[in-house]
Design an enzyme around this catalytic site. Sequence first.
Site, mmCIF file in Angstrom:
data_model
loop_
_atom_site.group_PDB
_atom_site.id
_atom_site.type_symbol
_atom_site.label_atom_id
_atom_site.label_comp_id
_atom_site.label_asym_id
_atom_site.label_seq_id
_atom_site.Cartn_x
_atom_site.Cartn_y
_atom_site.Cartn_z
ATOM 1 N N ILE A 92 0.859 -1.185 0.000
ATOM 2 C CA ILE A 92 0.000 0.000 0.000
ATOM 3 C C ILE A 92 0.893 1.233 0.000
ATOM 4 O O ILE A 92 1.911 1.274 0.704
ATOM 5 C CB ILE A 92 -0.927 -0.025 1.232
ATOM 6 N N ASN A 107 -2.223 1.001 -12.171
ATOM 7 C CA ASN A 107 -2.282 -0.269 -11.448
ATOM 8 C C ASN A 107 -3.261 -1.187 -12.156
ATOM 9 O O ASN A 107 -4.222 -0.722 -12.781
ATOM 10 C CB ASN A 107 -2.761 -0.038 -10.010
ATOM 11 N N HIS A 109 -5.798 -4.393 -11.249
ATOM 12 C CA HIS A 109 -6.394 -5.015 -10.071
ATOM 13 C C HIS A 109 -7.365 -6.108 -10.532
ATOM 14 O O HIS A 109 -8.209 -5.867 -11.405
ATOM 15 C CB HIS A 109 -7.139 -3.964 -9.242
ATOM 16 N N SER A 136 -9.335 -4.724 -13.859
ATOM 17 C CA SER A 136 -9.435 -3.283 -14.118
ATOM 18 C C SER A 136 -8.053 -2.659 -14.131
ATOM 19 O O SER A 136 -7.208 -2.998 -13.302
ATOM 20 C CB SER A 136 -10.226 -2.595 -12.991
ATOM 21 N N ASP A 145 -7.098 1.169 -4.574
ATOM 22 C CA ASP A 145 -7.818 0.603 -5.724
ATOM 23 C C ASP A 145 -9.009 1.475 -6.135
ATOM 24 O O ASP A 145 -9.971 0.993 -6.735
ATOM 25 C CB ASP A 145 -8.296 -0.834 -5.429
ATOM 26 N N GLN A 173 -6.677 -12.366 -19.516
ATOM 27 C CA GLN A 173 -7.227 -11.065 -19.930
ATOM 28 C C GLN A 173 -6.243 -9.940 -19.622
ATOM 29 O O GLN A 173 -6.060 -9.028 -20.429
ATOM 30 C CB GLN A 173 -8.561 -10.795 -19.209
ATOM 31 N N GLU A 174 -5.640 -10.027 -18.436
ATOM 32 C CA GLU A 174 -4.711 -8.959 -18.029
ATOM 33 C C GLU A 174 -3.547 -8.815 -19.007
ATOM 34 O O GLU A 174 -3.113 -7.702 -19.302
ATOM 35 C CB GLU A 174 -4.156 -9.241 -16.628
HETATM 36 C C1 GAR Z 1 -2.164 -9.810 -11.129
HETATM 37 O O1 GAR Z 1 -3.203 -10.704 -11.396
HETATM 38 C C2 GAR Z 1 -2.688 -8.493 -10.630
HETATM 39 O O2 GAR Z 1 -3.984 -8.214 -11.064
HETATM 40 C C3 GAR Z 1 -2.656 -8.688 -9.138
HETATM 41 O O3 GAR Z 1 -1.531 -9.463 -8.875
HETATM 42 C C4 GAR Z 1 -1.285 -10.317 -9.985
HETATM 43 C C5 GAR Z 1 0.195 -10.258 -10.303
HETATM 44 O O4 GAR Z 1 0.563 -11.247 -11.197
HETATM 45 N N1 GAR Z 1 -2.587 -7.430 -8.494
HETATM 46 C C6 GAR Z 1 -3.181 -7.157 -7.328
HETATM 47 O O5 GAR Z 1 -3.802 -7.973 -6.692
HETATM 48 C C7 GAR Z 1 -3.003 -5.724 -6.847
HETATM 49 N N2 GAR Z 1 -3.893 -5.438 -5.804
HETATM 50 P P1 GAR Z 1 1.954 -11.174 -11.982
HETATM 51 O O6 GAR Z 1 3.044 -10.918 -10.931
HETATM 52 O O7 GAR Z 1 2.100 -12.520 -12.595
HETATM 53 O O8 GAR Z 1 1.861 -10.079 -12.972
#
Ligand code: GAR
Length: 206
Positions: A92, A107, A109, A136, A145, A173-174
């Site tokens: 945070i 960011n 999320h 998002s 967030d 998706q991300e």
């Molecule tokens: C992702 O899915 C992201 O959305 C989440 O952490 C993951 C990281 O994956 N972020 C959060 O929860 C932030 N509050 P990665 O290290 O494989 O990119």
Amino acid sequence: MSNIVVLISGNGSNLQAIIDSVKNGAIEGRISAVISNRPGVFGLERAEKAGIPAITVDHTKFTSRADFEQALSQTIDQYQPDVLVLAGFMRILSSEFVQHYLGKMLNIHPSLLPKYPGLNTHRRVLENGDKEHGTSVHFVTAELDGGPIIAQRSIHVTADDTEESLQQKIQQQEHKLYPEVVSWLCNGRVQFKDGKAWLDNQVISI
Ligand code: GAR
């Protein structure tokens, strides 16, 4: 060409998607550093493999959040980023830190914000029996967030989904969504003005 710094805490699969999009020209920018608050995580290896400086600012080595953030922002500012990307960065951030990078910091999320800010989003979706879930990308403001949302992608939740399967579906998706939004901030299509997110000079309302 925009100068990008990425902050991570772990695996770095979103970082990898951004590295790949810089490499193939979909993002007009260069990643000048990847910074992790946790030593030894796989995301740092991904950065090194791509020839990007991989730096650790270990939050456990500091006695206060303020000291950690001061060291973190000193490290970031050496690279003078135009765009600061939080990619699975799990600390945070204080309002002072956020203010310093306001309008430059994104960011991702794993929920359809404003639903489910904070942790354990997949578990909460399952507990509540939601049929829809998603991810998002938003500008970071002092509210956890809670900054203006730029884009979202949703998925269907099926009866056999688990936290793990949801995480997998969301991350697929991300890995498409995040590089796209980063490219918009790099090329100026997305802006932060009057506390709102704008795309192509129109306020985004989600
Ligand atoms: C992702 O899915 C992201 O959305 C989440 O952490 C993951 C990281 O994956 N972020 C959060 O929860 C932030 N509050 P990665 O290290 O494989 O990119």
